[in-house]
Design a protein around this motif. Structure first.
Motif, PDB file in Angstrom:
ATOM      1  N   UNK A  59      52.261  31.804  90.278  1.00  0.00           N
ATOM      2  CA  UNK A  59      51.129  32.193  90.953  1.00  0.00           C
ATOM      3  C   UNK A  59      51.108  31.920  92.499  1.00  0.00           C
ATOM      4  N   UNK A  60      51.045  30.595  92.419  1.00  0.00           N
ATOM      5  CA  UNK A  60      50.950  29.890  93.787  1.00  0.00           C
ATOM      6  C   UNK A  60      51.982  30.263  94.785  1.00  0.00           C
ATOM      7  N   UNK A  61      53.348  30.391  94.137  1.00  0.00           N
ATOM      8  CA  UNK A  61      54.378  31.058  95.106  1.00  0.00           C
ATOM      9  C   UNK A  61      54.249  32.308  95.268  1.00  0.00           C
ATOM     10  N   UNK A  62      53.682  33.130  94.233  1.00  0.00           N
ATOM     11  CA  UNK A  62      53.699  34.571  94.446  1.00  0.00           C
ATOM     12  C   UNK A  62      52.818  35.010  95.526  1.00  0.00           C
ATOM     13  N   UNK A  63      51.682  34.287  95.577  1.00  0.00           N
ATOM     14  CA  UNK A  63      50.490  34.765  96.715  1.00  0.00           C
ATOM     15  C   UNK A  63      51.207  34.586  98.062  1.00  0.00           C
ATOM     16  N   UNK A  64      52.058  33.076  98.032  1.00  0.00           N
ATOM     17  CA  UNK A  64      52.473  33.022  99.360  1.00  0.00           C
ATOM     18  C   UNK A  64      53.514  34.016  99.846  1.00  0.00           C
ATOM     19  N   UNK A  65      54.316  34.394  98.973  1.00  0.00           N
ATOM     20  CA  UNK A  65      55.488  35.455  99.356  1.00  0.00           C
ATOM     21  C   UNK A  65      54.699  36.699  99.566  1.00  0.00           C
ATOM     22  N   UNK A  95      63.087  27.843 103.251  1.00  0.00           N
ATOM     23  CA  UNK A  95      63.158  28.857 104.262  1.00  0.00           C
ATOM     24  C   UNK A  95      62.369  30.004 103.862  1.00  0.00           C
ATOM     25  N   UNK A  96      62.495  30.269 102.463  1.00  0.00           N
ATOM     26  CA  UNK A  96      61.854  31.437 102.062  1.00  0.00           C
ATOM     27  C   UNK A  96      60.231  31.151 102.098  1.00  0.00           C
ATOM     28  N   UNK A  97      59.886  29.944 102.232  1.00  0.00           N
ATOM     29  CA  UNK A  97      58.434  29.875 102.053  1.00  0.00           C
ATOM     30  C   UNK A  97      57.785  29.763 103.521  1.00  0.00           C
ATOM     31  N   UNK A 108      59.561  30.424 106.254  1.00  0.00           N
ATOM     32  CA  UNK A 108      60.063  31.656 107.326  1.00  0.00           C
ATOM     33  C   UNK A 108      60.071  32.915 106.704  1.00  0.00           C
ATOM     34  N   UNK A 109      59.266  33.184 105.720  1.00  0.00           N
ATOM     35  CA  UNK A 109      59.621  34.223 104.716  1.00  0.00           C
ATOM     36  C   UNK A 109      59.219  35.564 105.430  1.00  0.00           C
ATOM     37  N   UNK A 110      58.511  35.449 106.568  1.00  0.00           N
ATOM     38  CA  UNK A 110      58.220  36.551 107.470  1.00  0.00           C
ATOM     39  C   UNK A 110      59.501  36.995 108.284  1.00  0.00           C
ATOM     40  N   UNK A 111      60.342  36.166 108.386  1.00  0.00           N
ATOM     41  CA  UNK A 111      61.457  36.105 109.483  1.00  0.00           C
ATOM     42  C   UNK A 111      62.801  36.558 108.926  1.00  0.00           C
ATOM     43  N   UNK A 112      63.802  37.254 109.437  1.00  0.00           N
ATOM     44  CA  UNK A 112      65.140  37.440 108.666  1.00  0.00           C
ATOM     45  C   UNK A 112      65.737  36.313 109.235  1.00  0.00           C
ATOM     46  N   UNK A 113      66.645  35.723 108.385  1.00  0.00           N
ATOM     47  CA  UNK A 113      67.323  34.501 108.445  1.00  0.00           C
ATOM     48  C   UNK A 113      68.824  34.618 108.605  1.00  0.00           C
ATOM     49  N   UNK A 114      69.398  34.129 109.836  1.00  0.00           N
ATOM     50  CA  UNK A 114      70.900  34.017 109.977  1.00  0.00           C
ATOM     51  C   UNK A 114      71.487  32.658 110.008  1.00  0.00           C
ATOM     52  N   UNK A 115      72.440  32.257 109.591  1.00  0.00           N
ATOM     53  CA  UNK A 115      73.092  30.980 109.450  1.00  0.00           C
ATOM     54  C   UNK A 115      74.418  30.777 110.240  1.00  0.00           C
ATOM     55  N   UNK A 116      74.410  29.822 110.999  1.00  0.00           N
ATOM     56  CA  UNK A 116      75.689  29.576 111.622  1.00  0.00           C
ATOM     57  C   UNK A 116      76.202  28.426 110.828  1.00  0.00           C
ATOM     58  N   UNK A 117      77.144  28.543 109.886  1.00  0.00           N
ATOM     59  CA  UNK A 117      77.464  27.392 109.233  1.00  0.00           C
ATOM     60  C   UNK A 117      78.575  26.975 109.364  1.00  0.00           C
ATOM     61  N   UNK A 151      51.404  22.951  99.111  1.00  0.00           N
ATOM     62  CA  UNK A 151      51.588  23.267  97.599  1.00  0.00           C
ATOM     63  C   UNK A 151      50.792  22.588  96.531  1.00  0.00           C
ATOM     64  N   UNK A 152      50.330  23.107  95.954  1.00  0.00           N
ATOM     65  CA  UNK A 152      49.457  22.288  94.817  1.00  0.00           C
ATOM     66  C   UNK A 152      50.464  21.880  93.685  1.00  0.00           C
ATOM     67  N   UNK A 153      51.157  22.766  93.385  1.00  0.00           N
ATOM     68  CA  UNK A 153      51.846  22.684  91.991  1.00  0.00           C
ATOM     69  C   UNK A 153      53.490  22.716  92.316  1.00  0.00           C
ATOM     70  N   UNK A 154      53.846  23.925  93.178  1.00  0.00           N
ATOM     71  CA  UNK A 154      55.107  24.110  93.169  1.00  0.00           C
ATOM     72  C   UNK A 154      55.646  22.965  93.890  1.00  0.00           C
ATOM     73  N   UNK A 155      57.114  22.768  93.458  1.00  0.00           N
ATOM     74  CA  UNK A 155      57.857  21.769  94.373  1.00  0.00           C
ATOM     75  C   UNK A 155      59.085  22.554  94.552  1.00  0.00           C
ATOM     76  N   UNK A 156      59.203  22.656  95.811  1.00  0.00           N
ATOM     77  CA  UNK A 156      60.202  23.667  96.123  1.00  0.00           C
ATOM     78  C   UNK A 156      61.890  23.017  95.955  1.00  0.00           C
TER      79      UNK A 156
END
Ligand code: ADP
Ligand code: MG
Length: 697
Positions: A225-231, A433-435, A437-446, A642-647
Motif C-alpha cells: 500500500x505504501x509503495x503503491x500510493x507513492x507510485x 530510482x523508481x521511487x 525519480x518515478x516521474x522521470x524517464x531514466x537513461x543510464x551510461x553504464x 518510508x514507514x515500512x518499505x525497505x527498498x
C-alpha cells in the motif's frame, strides 16, 4: 472538516496534552493517524513457553509459567535487592529487582502463579531474571500465544514512563476506536488478485499479530500500500505532464552531424550513443521530455548533453545548462566553449557574480536569441532571465535541485515547455530510482570511455601515516596534485572543524615547500572559489578540504585522493570523492585512512571501496547497508520517509506496486470511476503532506 485521523493525540484517552507534546517532539507523532501508522520495529516472541529446566543464560529471552514461592529483600543500602523464588515442576530460578522494590512488593503476591518474561542470566551458579515482566497467570493468557510489539522510543520518553508498553497500550485503545472509521483504500480487484489482507485486519495484525504468518501478510499488504500510493502519485504526475504538455518537435540534427563528422575529439562509447538515441527519440515524439541521465563519474555526461544541445540549436531554439556551483558552471562554460567555437555557436555564462553591466548586455542578447547556450548556476532561473526561445534545459548534478526548481525552468519558454535533461553522477539502484525519480524517464551510461585506468584504492591505518605522506610527496614530485579530505558531518561541528585545522597544520609541517589550498564550509563562497581556482590552475599542490569538493570539479592533474577518517563517510560519498581523481591519463590512487577499531559495517564499506570502482555495485551495497534514506542525503529532506518499505529488501513488492499503479492509471487516469473512489480519496487525504513531496529530487 478534519477527519477522525486528523484528531490531535491529546484527545486520545490516557494521553493528555503533556504526553501528546512529548510524542510530537520525540517521535513526530501528532495525530491519531500518525500513531496508527507508528509500526513496531520488532516483536517479542511470546508464542513459546519454556520450562525452567530448559531455560539457560544464552537465550535472548524466556517466558515461563511458575509459582512465586518466596519474596524477600536481600542486602542493604545500594546493594539492596528484592529476590523472588520462582518454581515450576522442573526447577527453580530467581526473579530479581534492584529498583522500584516497594512498588513490586505491593503488586505481587507470593503463592500465586505468574507468567514471567525476561532475559535469563546466571549469577553465582543460580539462574535468574532481572526485572522480569510479570503477569498473573490465566488460562487464556497461557493459551493465546502472541507476538508482542516493540516500538521505538527515546530516553526522554522512557523517563516519563512512555515506553514501548505504554505506546502499545495507547495504540490498542486507538485501534479499537478507529475500527468504525477505517475504510479500505485499495480496489477490490487488486485485493483479490494479489491476495492482500484487508486494511482493518492488516492494521490490527501489524500492531498485535496473532501469529507470524498473519504478521507477514499484514506487513506485505501495508508495504504494498505504501509503495503503491507513492507510485500512483509519481506516475500520475508523469501522465498529466505528457497529456498536458506537448513537446517541441526537434527533427533537424544538422549541427550534430557536422560536429560528429569534423570535430568530435574522441569516439563515443556505446553507452553514450545509446543514451543520445533515447533522447533524440524523445525530441521527435511530440511530447515534452523529462529525462534523467545517470552515469558514474567520468562516464562522459557532458558530451552527451552537448550533442543534445546541438540538436536543440539546429531546431532554432536555445539551451540552458545549469550547474550547482559557480566553479562548476565555469568549468562547463570553458569546456563547452571549446566545442562550440568551431561551429559558430555562441555561448555565455551567468552566475551570481556576473557584473551588472555585463549581465544587462547578456540578458538582452539572450532575449533576442543571439546567445545559443547559457551556462550558469541557480541564477538562470531568476525572473529576469528571459530566453527568446528556450528548447532544452540541462541540469547537472541533479540532487542539488528540487522538483520545484525544475518546474520553474518550464516557465522559461512561452508556449511549449522546454525539454528537460537531468544528469546525475550518483548511480541509483533501480528500486530507488523508481521511487525517487518515478516521474522521470531514466537513461543510464553504464560504460566508461576506453583506456581509463581504474583508480587504485588502498586502506591504510593511522600508524602508516608516514608512508602515506611519502607517497603523496612522490606523486607531487612527479608533477601531480593531491586532495586530502576530512569528514565534516555538520558544517557547524566544532570538533570536526578542529580535526580539519589540525590536519591542515600537520600537512603544512610535512610539506613546507608545497603551496597548499584549504576549502571548508565556513569560508565565504568567493574565498572557496578562489582557493579552488588556484588548485585547478595547479598553483597549489595539495587541497586540504572537507566534502565541499564532492561535486563535479574537474582537476585532471590530481592523482591522489586521501580520505581521512574514512570510516565516518558513507559509501556513496566515498565513491563520489574518489571520482575526483582518475580524470587524467596518469594512474590515480585513493587512500582510505582509518583507525584500528572499525565497526562491522565500516569494514564492509572500506572493503567495497577497495574491491570495486563500479558505482552501481557501490550503490547497491550502500543501499543494503544503510537503507535508502541516507543515500544522497535524502533523509533530512524527508523525501523518502518510508514507514515500512525497505527498498533494499522490497524490490519485488515495489515492482508489483508500480505495475498496479500503471495499470489502474492506464484505464482510469483521473481515478473517476466509482471503483477507484477510495483510491482517489485516500490520495487526496495524503496531499496534506505535499510539503514533503515538494522537496523530492
Ligand atoms: P561526467 O560524466 O563525470 O560528467 P565528463 O563529462 O566530465 O564526465 O567527462 C569526463 C572526461 O571524459 C572529460 O574529459 C571528457 O572529455 C572525456 N570523455 C567523455 N566522453 C569520452 C569518450 N567517449 N572517450 C574519451 N573521453 C571521453
Ligand atoms: Mg559532470
Amino acid at each position: 472538516m478534519p477527519g477522525f485521523f486528523d484528531k490531535s493525540l491529546e484527545y486520545l484517552r490516557g494521553v493528555g496534552s503533556q504526553r501528546a507534546e512529548l510524542l510530537a517532539t520525540e517521535l513526530g507523532l501528532f495525530t491519531y493517524g500518525d500513531l496508527l501508522a507508528f509500526y513496531p520495529f520488532r516483536y517479542e516472541d511470546r508464542t513459546r513457553f519454556y520450562k525452567i529446566a530448559e531455560t539457560h543464560e544464552n537465550l535472548p529471552a524466556a517466558q515461563i509459567i511458575g509459582r512465586l514461592k518466596k519474596l524477600q529483600t536481600v542486602g542493604a543500602g545500594r546493594r539492596q535487592r528484592l529476590v523472588g523464588t520462582f518454581e515450576d515442576e522442573t526447577g527453580r530460578l530467581d526473579l530479581v529487582w534492584f529498583q522500584g522494590i516497594r512498588w513490586v512488593q505491593e503488586k505481587i503476591k507470593p503463592g500465586a502463579v505468574y507468567i514471567a518474561y525476561g532475559k535469563p542470566a546466571r549469577f553465582g551458579g543460580i539462574l535468574n531474571i532481572a526485572h522480569p515482566e510479570l503477569s498473573p497467570y490465566t488460562e487464556s493468557a497461557a493459551t493465546a500465544p502472541f507476538l508482542q510489539p516493540v516500538y521505538p522510543g527515546t530516553e526522554k520518553l522512557k523517563k516519563k514512563y512512555i515506553d514501548s508498553k505504554a505506546i502499545s497500550k495507547m495504540i490498542k485503545m486507538l485501534l479499537a476506536e478507529s475500527l468504525p472509521h477505517l475504510y479500505e483504500n485499495l480496489p477490490s480487484t487488486l485485493i483479490a488478485s494479489l491476495r492482500l489482507v484487508e486494511k482493518k485486519s492488516a492494521l490490527s495484525q501489524i500492531h498485535f499479530p496473532q501469529d507470524a504468518q498473519l504478521l507477514q501478510k499484514a506487513r506485505f499488504r501495508l508495504t504494498f500500500e505504501e509503495l503503491f500510493f507513492i507510485q500512483l502519485r509519481l506516475i500520475k504526475l508523469k501522465l498529466t505532464r505528457t497529456e498536458k504538455y506537448n513537446g517541441l518537435l526537434f527533427d533537424n540534427s544538422q549541427l550534430l552531424h557536422t560536429f560528429y563528422a569534423d570535430h568530435l575529439p574522441f569516439e563515443l562509447t556505446n553507452a553514450q550513443k545509446k543514451v543520445i538515441r533515447e533522447i533524440y527519440s524523445d525530441f521527435r515524439s511530440g511530447k515534452q521530455m523529462n529525462r534523467l541521465v545517470q552515469g558514474d563519474v567520468g562516464s562522459g555526461k557532458t558530451m552527451v548533453a552537448f550533442l543534445c544541445m546541438l540538436i536543440a540549436i539546429s531546431n532554432q531554439t536555445q539551451c540552458a545548462f545549469m550547474a550547482p556551483t559557480e566553479i562548476l558552471a565555469e568549468q562547463h562554460y570553458e569546456g563547452l566553449q571549446q566545442y562550440a567555437k568551431p561551429l559558430g555557436i555562441r555561448i555565455a555564462r551567468l552566475t551570481g557574480s556576473t557584473r551588472s553591466a555585463e549581465r544587462k548586455k547578456l540578458l538582452l542578447a539572450l532575449e533576442t536569441g543571439v546567445i545559443h547556450i547559457l551556462v550558469g548556476t541557480h541564477a538562470l532561473i531568476e525572473e529576469s532571465v528571459k530566453f527568446h526561445h528556450l528548447g532544452l534545459a540541462v541540469i547537472d548534478e541533479q540532487h542539488r535541485f528540487g522538483v520545484a526548481q525544475r518546474a520553474q525552468l518550464w516557465q522559461k519558454n512561452e508556449g511549449l515547455p522546454p525539454h528537460v535533461l537531468v544528469m546525475t553522477a550518483t548511480p541509483i539502484p533501480r528500486t530507488l530510482a523508481m521511487t525517487l525519480y518515478g516521474d522521470l524517464d531514466i537513461s543510464t551510461i553504464d560504460e566508461l570511455p576506453a583506456g581509463r585506468k581504474p583508480i587504485h584504492t588502498l586502506h591504510m591505518r593511522d600508524s602508516q601515516r608516514i608512508r602515506m605522506f611519502d607517497f603523496v610527496e612522490k606523486e607531487i614530485r612527479k608533477g601531480r596534485q593531491a586532495y586530502i579530505v576530512y569528514p565534516l558531518i555538520e558544517e557547524s561541528a566544532t570538533l570536526d572543524y578542529k580535526d580539519l585545522m589540525d590536519g591542515y597544520e600537520s600537512v603544512a609541517r610535512r610539506f613546507p615547500d608545497f603551496p597548499l589550498s584549504i576549502v571548508h564550509g565556513r569560508m565565504k563562497a568567493e574565498d572557496k572559489d578562489w582557493e579552488m581556482r588556484r588548485f585547478v590552475k595547479g598553483e597549489t599542490k595539495i587541497m586540504v578540504a572537507t566534502t565541499v569538493i564532492e561535486v563535479g570539479v574537474n582537476v585532471p592533474n590530481a592523482s591522489v585522493m586521501v580520505i581521512e577518517n574514512a570510516e565516518r563517510f558513507g559509501l556513496s560519498q566515498l565513491h563520489q570523492l574518489r571520482g575526483r581523481v582518475g580524470r587524467g591519463a596518469e594512474q590515480s590512487h585513493c587512500i582510505l585512512m582509518t583507525s584500528y577499531e572499525l565497526s562491522a559495517e565500516a569494514k564492509v564499506r572500506i572493503q567495497a571501496m577497495v574491491e570495486t570502482n563500479d558505482g552501481f555495485r557501490i550503490a547497491e551495497t550502500d543501499l543494503k547497508l544503510r537503507g535508502p534514506g541516507d543515500l544522497m542525503g535524502t533523509r533530512q529532506s524527508g523525501a523518502l520517509e518510508l514507514r515500512l518499505a525497505d527498498l533494499a529488501r522490497d524490490g519485488e513488492i515495489l515492482q508489483l506496486a508500480r505495475n498496479a499503479a500503471i495499470d489502474i492509471l492506464k484505464h482510469d487516469p483521473e481515478l473517476t470511476q466509482p471503483h477507484h473512489a477510495m483510491v482517489r480519496s485516500f490520495l487526496e487525504s495524503q496531499k496534506k503532506q505535499e510539503n514533503i513531496w515538494g522537496r523530492i529530487g
